[in-house]
Design an enzyme around this catalytic site. Structure first.
Site, PDB file in Angstrom:
ATOM      1  N   THR A 280     -20.016   6.940  13.217  1.00  0.00           N
ATOM      2  CA  THR A 280     -20.658   5.627  13.410  1.00  0.00           C
ATOM      3  C   THR A 280     -21.106   4.992  12.102  1.00  0.00           C
ATOM      4  O   THR A 280     -21.431   3.812  12.072  1.00  0.00           O
ATOM      5  CB  THR A 280     -21.931   5.804  14.259  1.00  0.00           C
ATOM      6  OG1 THR A 280     -22.773   6.752  13.579  1.00  0.00           O
ATOM      7  CG2 THR A 280     -21.610   6.325  15.654  1.00  0.00           C
TER       8      THR A 280
ATOM      9  N   ASP B 212     -17.237  12.689   6.690  1.00  0.00           N
ATOM     10  CA  ASP B 212     -17.150  13.912   7.482  1.00  0.00           C
ATOM     11  C   ASP B 212     -15.797  13.869   8.197  1.00  0.00           C
ATOM     12  O   ASP B 212     -14.965  12.984   7.912  1.00  0.00           O
ATOM     13  CB  ASP B 212     -18.347  14.037   8.444  1.00  0.00           C
ATOM     14  CG  ASP B 212     -18.358  12.969   9.524  1.00  0.00           C
ATOM     15  OD1 ASP B 212     -17.476  12.085   9.500  1.00  0.00           O
ATOM     16  OD2 ASP B 212     -19.240  13.017  10.407  1.00  0.00           O
TER      17      ASP B 212
ATOM     18  N   HIS C 259     -28.319  -9.390  -0.730  1.00  0.00           N
ATOM     19  CA  HIS C 259     -29.760  -9.266  -0.481  1.00  0.00           C
ATOM     20  C   HIS C 259     -30.321  -7.887  -0.826  1.00  0.00           C
ATOM     21  O   HIS C 259     -31.464  -7.774  -1.239  1.00  0.00           O
ATOM     22  CB  HIS C 259     -30.077  -9.544   1.004  1.00  0.00           C
ATOM     23  CG  HIS C 259     -29.926 -10.985   1.369  1.00  0.00           C
ATOM     24  ND1 HIS C 259     -30.379 -11.507   2.547  1.00  0.00           N
ATOM     25  CD2 HIS C 259     -29.359 -12.023   0.693  1.00  0.00           C
ATOM     26  CE1 HIS C 259     -30.105 -12.808   2.597  1.00  0.00           C
ATOM     27  NE2 HIS C 259     -29.472 -13.131   1.488  1.00  0.00           N
TER      28      HIS C 259
ATOM     29  N   CYS D  93     -18.684   8.176   8.417  1.00  0.00           N
ATOM     30  CA  CYS D  93     -18.769   9.195   9.466  1.00  0.00           C
ATOM     31  C   CYS D  93     -18.334   8.514  10.760  1.00  0.00           C
ATOM     32  O   CYS D  93     -17.713   7.445  10.706  1.00  0.00           O
ATOM     33  CB  CYS D  93     -20.168   9.800   9.566  1.00  0.00           C
ATOM     34  SG  CYS D  93     -21.473   8.628   9.937  1.00  0.00           S
TER      35      CYS D  93
ATOM     36  N   HIS E  54     -35.266 -11.300  -3.580  1.00  0.00           N
ATOM     37  CA  HIS E  54     -34.817  -9.981  -3.115  1.00  0.00           C
ATOM     38  C   HIS E  54     -35.153  -8.881  -4.119  1.00  0.00           C
ATOM     39  O   HIS E  54     -35.301  -7.725  -3.757  1.00  0.00           O
ATOM     40  CB  HIS E  54     -33.313 -10.003  -2.842  1.00  0.00           C
ATOM     41  CG  HIS E  54     -32.934 -11.057  -1.858  1.00  0.00           C
ATOM     42  ND1 HIS E  54     -33.374 -11.035  -0.552  1.00  0.00           N
ATOM     43  CD2 HIS E  54     -32.186 -12.185  -1.993  1.00  0.00           C
ATOM     44  CE1 HIS E  54     -32.907 -12.104   0.079  1.00  0.00           C
ATOM     45  NE2 HIS E  54     -32.191 -12.824  -0.771  1.00  0.00           N
TER      46      HIS E  54
HETATM   47  C1  RB5 Z   1     -19.770  13.513  14.302  1.00  0.00           C
HETATM   48  O1  RB5 Z   1     -19.332  13.822  15.583  1.00  0.00           O
HETATM   49  C2  RB5 Z   1     -20.653  12.298  14.349  1.00  0.00           C
HETATM   50  O2  RB5 Z   1     -21.847  12.611  14.944  1.00  0.00           O
HETATM   51  C3  RB5 Z   1     -20.897  11.799  12.923  1.00  0.00           C
HETATM   52  O3  RB5 Z   1     -19.685  11.487  12.351  1.00  0.00           O
HETATM   53  C4  RB5 Z   1     -21.687  10.521  12.756  1.00  0.00           C
HETATM   54  O4  RB5 Z   1     -21.292   9.514  13.608  1.00  0.00           O
HETATM   55  C5  RB5 Z   1     -23.134  10.665  12.729  1.00  0.00           C
HETATM   56  O5  RB5 Z   1     -23.921   9.719  12.563  1.00  0.00           O
END
Ligand code: RB5
Length: 366
Positions: A68, A8, A99, A66, A134
């Site tokens: 996180t 994203d 695993h 993304c 596994h």
């Molecule tokens: C976008 O702001 C953020 O929420 C997205 O990139 C991600 O971290 C979601 O899990």
């Protein structure tokens, strides 16, 4: 090796940096998702683009970024066949492969710098799946996905009517249709047909491995593991099918539902109902040789469900289209199993060509 990359807006920069590394290392890459870090892109869109392509084997692996990495892993893991792992360091990157045989790596563009991300990607790509214990765990995930897909298909599919064309069943049905067949033969054949039918309907019962000592060695055999079964005959003709079923499933419990047909309205009236106490935990097979107007069957299913029954199927030797339609209209979740789908009902509510009154023919009361 072909690797699909997706991100994203929050993962856009890290994705670019990973792409450069992959291309320098001669991996073939595909690029999906955000077109810039200032142009919002919803992470599920990119996750599904990449995940579906990996699940279809258009790419061998995928990397999703993304902010996180959490959203990407949640979304990608909704796709059957995808095992997306969120990694924040080299060790989790390596273990995701060893695993979990993760086919998608999820990273956090706001949590992981480019250098660390490349180390994680290298650890992930160079590790091998260890299989052994596994593999069994991954197979469990796969089986669950397949089970969930079956349930989804069931929910989206029309109610089922299954007719049995097995020659033995059809041969025996032919004999019980014959008005000259004796009460004794009729009774025996009804039990036999019921047994043959239930043999077919229980084809998908779940098994679990058990260890067994044979006189020669120890081996793995199989034992029924799924839900237990309750047979519920509609009195009185349904009784004629019970022993044939119990011969194959001797541990099944038997409930009874007493209904008679009001001669004027032809509607069923309840006079008896006794079901196993744990009916809600059992697969319930309601049995009645004739599914005619469907009135008794619907009333019996109503009663069973009211007392907590959840998974119900209906087993009849001969069914009329009117009865099938009525049951499925009221209880679309109930599978109907029958040996013969006949033409229609006559003015007295008898199945044509049918076999007459199954109760009278079973008990010789005519
Ligand atoms: C976008 O702001 C953020 O929420 C997205 O990139 C991600 O971290 C979601 O899990």
């Amino acid at each position: 090796m072909r690797i699909a990359l997706g991100s994203d807006h929050a993962g856009f920069q890290l994705r670019n940096c990973i792409r450069e590394f992959l291309q320098d290392s001669s991996y073939l890459t595909g690029d999906f998702g955000a077109e810039g870090s200032d142009k919002p892109c919803d992470y599920p869109d990119a996750a599904f683009e990449v995940g579906v392509r990996v699940a279809r084997s258009e790419y061998d692996l995928g990397i999703l970024v993304c902010g996180t990495g959490i959203g990407m892993s949640i979304a990608a893991n909704k796709i059957p066949g995808i095992r997306a792992a969120l990694a924040y360091d080299e060790e989790t990157g390596r273990l995701a492969r060893e695993h979990n045989n993760a086919n998608i790596l999820a990273l956090g563009g706001r949590k992981t710098d480019c250098e660390t991300a490349i180390r994680i990607v290298k650890a992930w790509l160079s590790a091998d799946f260890e299989a052994s214990r596994h593999l069994l765990r991954i197979d469990k995930i796969k089986s669950f996905e397949e089970g969930a897909a079956m349930i989804r298909d069931r929910l989206n599919s029309p109610p089922r009517l299954v007719t049995f064309d097995h020659p033995l069943i059809q041969h025996k049905i032919g004999i019980i249709r014959d008005r000259n067949t004796s009460v004794k033969a009729f009774r025996e054949l009804v039990q036999e047909i019921a047994g043959l039918m239930v043999y077919e309907t229980t084809r998908n019962l779940q098994l679990e491995p058990v260890t067994v000592e044979t006189p020669i060695t120890t081996t793995t055999a199989y034992s029924l593991s799924g839900k237990k079964i309750a047979i519920v005959p509609i009195l009185r003709a349904g009784l004629g099918m019970v022993d044939g079923i119990l011969q194959l499933i001797p541990n099944a419990k038997v409930g009874h539902i007493g209904l008679y047909r009001d001669p004027e309205t032809l509607e069923p009236v309840e006079y008896y109902c006794k079901l196993p106490g744990d009916i809600g935990e059992r697969d319930i097979i309601i049995v009645d040789p004739m599914l005619a107007t469907g009135g008794s069957a619907v009333a019996a299913i109503d009663l069973v469900k009211k007392r907590g029954g959840k998974k119900v199927s209906l087993l009849s030797l001969i069914a009329a289209p009117e009865g099938v339609a009525r049951v499925h209209e009221r209880h679309p979740d109930v599978d109907i199993f029958t040996a013969a789908l006949d033409s229609h009902l006559n003015d007295h509510g008898y199945i044509v060509p049918g076999l007459g009154d199954a109760g009278d023919r079973l008990f010789g009361t005519r």
